[in-house]
Design a protein around this motif. Structure first.
Motif, PDB file in Angstrom:
ATOM      1  N   VAL A  40     -22.026 -18.055  -1.181  1.00  0.00           N
ATOM      2  CA  VAL A  40     -23.425 -18.103  -1.576  1.00  0.00           C
ATOM      3  C   VAL A  40     -23.637 -17.078  -2.684  1.00  0.00           C
ATOM      4  CG1 VAL A  40     -25.786 -17.749  -0.766  1.00  0.00           C
ATOM      5  CG2 VAL A  40     -24.091 -18.719   0.773  1.00  0.00           C
ATOM      6  N   LYS A  41     -24.276 -17.505  -3.774  1.00  0.00           N
ATOM      7  CA  LYS A  41     -24.583 -16.597  -4.877  1.00  0.00           C
ATOM      8  C   LYS A  41     -25.972 -16.013  -4.632  1.00  0.00           C
ATOM      9  CE  LYS A  41     -24.001 -16.471  -9.839  1.00  0.00           C
ATOM     10  NZ  LYS A  41     -23.813 -17.341 -11.017  1.00  0.00           N
ATOM     11  N   VAL A  42     -26.049 -14.672  -4.549  1.00  0.00           N
ATOM     12  CA  VAL A  42     -27.293 -13.995  -4.204  1.00  0.00           C
ATOM     13  C   VAL A  42     -27.685 -13.019  -5.305  1.00  0.00           C
ATOM     14  CG1 VAL A  42     -28.438 -12.496  -2.516  1.00  0.00           C
ATOM     15  CG2 VAL A  42     -26.751 -14.166  -1.742  1.00  0.00           C
ATOM     16  N   MET A  43     -28.952 -13.061  -5.706  1.00  0.00           N
ATOM     17  CA  MET A  43     -29.511 -12.072  -6.613  1.00  0.00           C
ATOM     18  C   MET A  43     -30.178 -11.016  -5.728  1.00  0.00           C
ATOM     19  SD  MET A  43     -32.345 -12.446  -9.648  1.00  0.00           S
ATOM     20  CE  MET A  43     -33.613 -13.032  -8.525  1.00  0.00           C
ATOM     21  N   TRP A  44     -29.571  -9.840  -5.687  1.00  0.00           N
ATOM     22  CA  TRP A  44     -30.048  -8.775  -4.806  1.00  0.00           C
ATOM     23  C   TRP A  44     -31.209  -8.032  -5.441  1.00  0.00           C
ATOM     24  CZ3 TRP A  44     -28.513  -9.267  -0.080  1.00  0.00           C
ATOM     25  CH2 TRP A  44     -27.300  -9.889   0.179  1.00  0.00           C
ATOM     26  N   ALA A  45     -32.093  -7.497  -4.605  1.00  0.00           N
ATOM     27  CA  ALA A  45     -33.264  -6.758  -5.059  1.00  0.00           C
ATOM     28  C   ALA A  45     -32.838  -5.494  -5.807  1.00  0.00           C
ATOM     29  CB  ALA A  45     -34.142  -6.398  -3.864  1.00  0.00           C
ATOM     30  N   GLY A  46     -33.737  -5.013  -6.639  1.00  0.00           N
ATOM     31  CA  GLY A  46     -33.469  -3.802  -7.408  1.00  0.00           C
ATOM     32  C   GLY A  46     -32.454  -4.075  -8.491  1.00  0.00           C
ATOM     33  N   ASP A  47     -31.632  -3.109  -8.782  1.00  0.00           N
ATOM     34  CA  ASP A  47     -30.629  -3.256  -9.844  1.00  0.00           C
ATOM     35  C   ASP A  47     -29.217  -3.428  -9.291  1.00  0.00           C
ATOM     36  OD1 ASP A  47     -30.265  -0.724  -8.870  1.00  0.00           O
ATOM     37  OD2 ASP A  47     -30.300   0.280 -10.805  1.00  0.00           O
ATOM     38  N   TYR A  48     -29.104  -3.881  -8.038  1.00  0.00           N
ATOM     39  CA  TYR A  48     -27.781  -4.035  -7.417  1.00  0.00           C
ATOM     40  C   TYR A  48     -26.951  -5.120  -8.098  1.00  0.00           C
ATOM     41  CZ  TYR A  48     -24.166  -4.141  -3.851  1.00  0.00           C
ATOM     42  OH  TYR A  48     -22.971  -4.087  -3.208  1.00  0.00           O
ATOM     43  N   GLY A  49     -27.589  -6.227  -8.485  1.00  0.00           N
ATOM     44  CA  GLY A  49     -26.873  -7.270  -9.214  1.00  0.00           C
ATOM     45  C   GLY A  49     -26.867  -8.610  -8.503  1.00  0.00           C
ATOM     46  N   THR A  50     -26.117  -9.543  -9.076  1.00  0.00           N
ATOM     47  CA  THR A  50     -25.967 -10.892  -8.541  1.00  0.00           C
ATOM     48  C   THR A  50     -24.495 -11.118  -8.229  1.00  0.00           C
ATOM     49  OG1 THR A  50     -27.830 -11.664  -9.855  1.00  0.00           O
ATOM     50  CG2 THR A  50     -26.311 -13.342  -9.033  1.00  0.00           C
ATOM     51  N   PHE A  51     -24.204 -11.467  -6.985  1.00  0.00           N
ATOM     52  CA  PHE A  51     -22.822 -11.602  -6.539  1.00  0.00           C
ATOM     53  C   PHE A  51     -22.666 -12.787  -5.595  1.00  0.00           C
ATOM     54  CE2 PHE A  51     -23.625  -7.074  -7.157  1.00  0.00           C
ATOM     55  CZ  PHE A  51     -22.636  -6.750  -8.068  1.00  0.00           C
ATOM     56  N   TRP A  52     -21.429 -13.291  -5.495  1.00  0.00           N
ATOM     57  CA  TRP A  52     -21.071 -14.281  -4.475  1.00  0.00           C
ATOM     58  C   TRP A  52     -20.722 -13.524  -3.206  1.00  0.00           C
ATOM     59  CZ3 TRP A  52     -21.524 -19.452  -4.865  1.00  0.00           C
ATOM     60  CH2 TRP A  52     -21.669 -19.995  -6.147  1.00  0.00           C
ATOM     61  N   THR A  53     -21.153 -14.028  -2.075  1.00  0.00           N
ATOM     62  CA  THR A  53     -20.800 -13.483  -0.769  1.00  0.00           C
ATOM     63  C   THR A  53     -20.703 -14.647   0.205  1.00  0.00           C
ATOM     64  OG1 THR A  53     -21.343 -11.781   0.865  1.00  0.00           O
ATOM     65  CG2 THR A  53     -23.184 -13.055  -0.034  1.00  0.00           C
ATOM     66  N   LEU A  54     -20.177 -14.419   1.368  1.00  0.00           N
ATOM     67  CA  LEU A  54     -20.060 -15.481   2.370  1.00  0.00           C
ATOM     68  C   LEU A  54     -21.342 -15.578   3.193  1.00  0.00           C
ATOM     69  CD1 LEU A  54     -16.421 -14.901   3.620  1.00  0.00           C
ATOM     70  CD2 LEU A  54     -17.237 -16.572   1.957  1.00  0.00           C
ATOM     71  N   ALA A  55     -21.729 -16.799   3.509  1.00  0.00           N
ATOM     72  CA  ALA A  55     -22.936 -17.028   4.299  1.00  0.00           C
ATOM     73  C   ALA A  55     -22.854 -16.325   5.656  1.00  0.00           C
ATOM     74  CB  ALA A  55     -23.166 -18.519   4.490  1.00  0.00           C
ATOM     75  N   ALA A  56     -21.653 -16.153   6.180  1.00  0.00           N
ATOM     76  CA  ALA A  56     -21.481 -15.480   7.464  1.00  0.00           C
ATOM     77  C   ALA A  56     -21.930 -14.021   7.408  1.00  0.00           C
ATOM     78  CB  ALA A  56     -20.017 -15.546   7.895  1.00  0.00           C
ATOM     79  N   ASN A  57     -22.060 -13.460   6.200  1.00  0.00           N
ATOM     80  CA  ASN A  57     -22.479 -12.072   6.032  1.00  0.00           C
ATOM     81  C   ASN A  57     -23.964 -11.941   5.716  1.00  0.00           C
ATOM     82  OD1 ASN A  57     -19.862 -11.104   6.410  1.00  0.00           O
ATOM     83  ND2 ASN A  57     -19.366 -11.451   4.280  1.00  0.00           N
ATOM     84  N   LEU A  58     -24.699 -13.045   5.866  1.00  0.00           N
ATOM     85  CA  LEU A  58     -26.111 -13.059   5.521  1.00  0.00           C
ATOM     86  C   LEU A  58     -26.966 -13.547   6.683  1.00  0.00           C
ATOM     87  CD1 LEU A  58     -25.800 -14.755   2.024  1.00  0.00           C
ATOM     88  CD2 LEU A  58     -26.076 -12.312   2.480  1.00  0.00           C
ATOM     89  N   GLU A  59     -28.202 -13.076   6.723  1.00  0.00           N
ATOM     90  CA  GLU A  59     -29.188 -13.554   7.683  1.00  0.00           C
ATOM     91  C   GLU A  59     -30.369 -14.084   6.872  1.00  0.00           C
ATOM     92  OE1 GLU A  59     -32.396 -11.663  10.816  1.00  0.00           O
ATOM     93  OE2 GLU A  59     -30.711 -10.437  10.157  1.00  0.00           O
ATOM     94  N   VAL A  60     -30.781 -15.312   7.137  1.00  0.00           N
ATOM     95  CA  VAL A  60     -31.938 -15.876   6.451  1.00  0.00           C
ATOM     96  C   VAL A  60     -33.203 -15.240   7.014  1.00  0.00           C
ATOM     97  CG1 VAL A  60     -33.258 -17.964   5.947  1.00  0.00           C
ATOM     98  CG2 VAL A  60     -30.765 -18.051   5.973  1.00  0.00           C
ATOM     99  N   ILE A  61     -33.980 -14.623   6.142  1.00  0.00           N
ATOM    100  CA  ILE A  61     -35.245 -14.004   6.539  1.00  0.00           C
ATOM    101  C   ILE A  61     -36.388 -15.009   6.407  1.00  0.00           C
ATOM    102  CG2 ILE A  61     -36.943 -12.217   5.963  1.00  0.00           C
ATOM    103  CD1 ILE A  61     -34.633 -10.535   4.931  1.00  0.00           C
ATOM    104  N   ASN A  62     -36.373 -15.749   5.304  1.00  0.00           N
ATOM    105  CA  ASN A  62     -37.423 -16.732   5.050  1.00  0.00           C
ATOM    106  C   ASN A  62     -36.809 -17.901   4.299  1.00  0.00           C
ATOM    107  OD1 ASN A  62     -39.820 -18.030   4.712  1.00  0.00           O
ATOM    108  ND2 ASN A  62     -40.791 -16.431   3.482  1.00  0.00           N
ATOM    109  N   ALA A  63     -36.787 -19.061   4.904  1.00  0.00           N
ATOM    110  CA  ALA A  63     -36.187 -20.234   4.280  1.00  0.00           C
ATOM    111  C   ALA A  63     -37.162 -20.863   3.286  1.00  0.00           C
ATOM    112  CB  ALA A  63     -35.809 -21.264   5.335  1.00  0.00           C
ATOM    113  N   SER A  64     -36.618 -21.319   2.154  1.00  0.00           N
ATOM    114  CA  SER A  64     -37.453 -22.024   1.174  1.00  0.00           C
ATOM    115  C   SER A  64     -37.743 -23.427   1.702  1.00  0.00           C
ATOM    116  CB  SER A  64     -36.757 -22.086  -0.175  1.00  0.00           C
ATOM    117  OG  SER A  64     -35.640 -22.936  -0.116  1.00  0.00           O
ATOM    118  N   ARG A  65     -38.764 -24.034   1.198  1.00  0.00           N
ATOM    119  CA  ARG A  65     -39.137 -25.369   1.682  1.00  0.00           C
ATOM    120  C   ARG A  65     -38.697 -26.427   0.760  1.00  0.00           C
ATOM    121  NH1 ARG A  65     -44.600 -24.455   4.955  1.00  0.00           N
ATOM    122  NH2 ARG A  65     -43.962 -22.470   5.763  1.00  0.00           N
TER     123      ARG A  65
END
Length: 65
Positions: A40-65
């Motif tokens: 999953v490609k994620v754009m992280w808050a702040g200036d951390y950046g945009t990276f690929w990570t595994l979905a298993a390392n993520l928790e969905v807080i708010n799903a898009s519709r």
């Protein structure tokens, strides 16, 4: 998990800089789903950046519709 979801990075090892790290899902690589991984490609808050990570390392807080 899909593009537009708000996610939180799971902090399995209690690392300080990963605490409360949130970002937006930009892209999900469905091509590798059959292999048991879901990059999953994620754009992280702040200036951390945009990276690929595994979905298993993520928790969905708010799903898009």
């Amino acid at each position: 998990m899909k593009a537009g979801d708000l996610v939180k990075k799971l902090n399995h090892h209690d690392v300080d800089y990963l605490q409360d790290m949130v970002g937006w899902v930009l892209e999900v690589d469905q091509a590798t789903r059959q292999a048991g991984v879901l990059p999953v490609k994620v754009m992280w808050a702040g200036d951390y950046g945009t990276f690929w990570t595994l979905a298993a390392n993520l928790e969905v807080i708010n799903a898009s519709r």
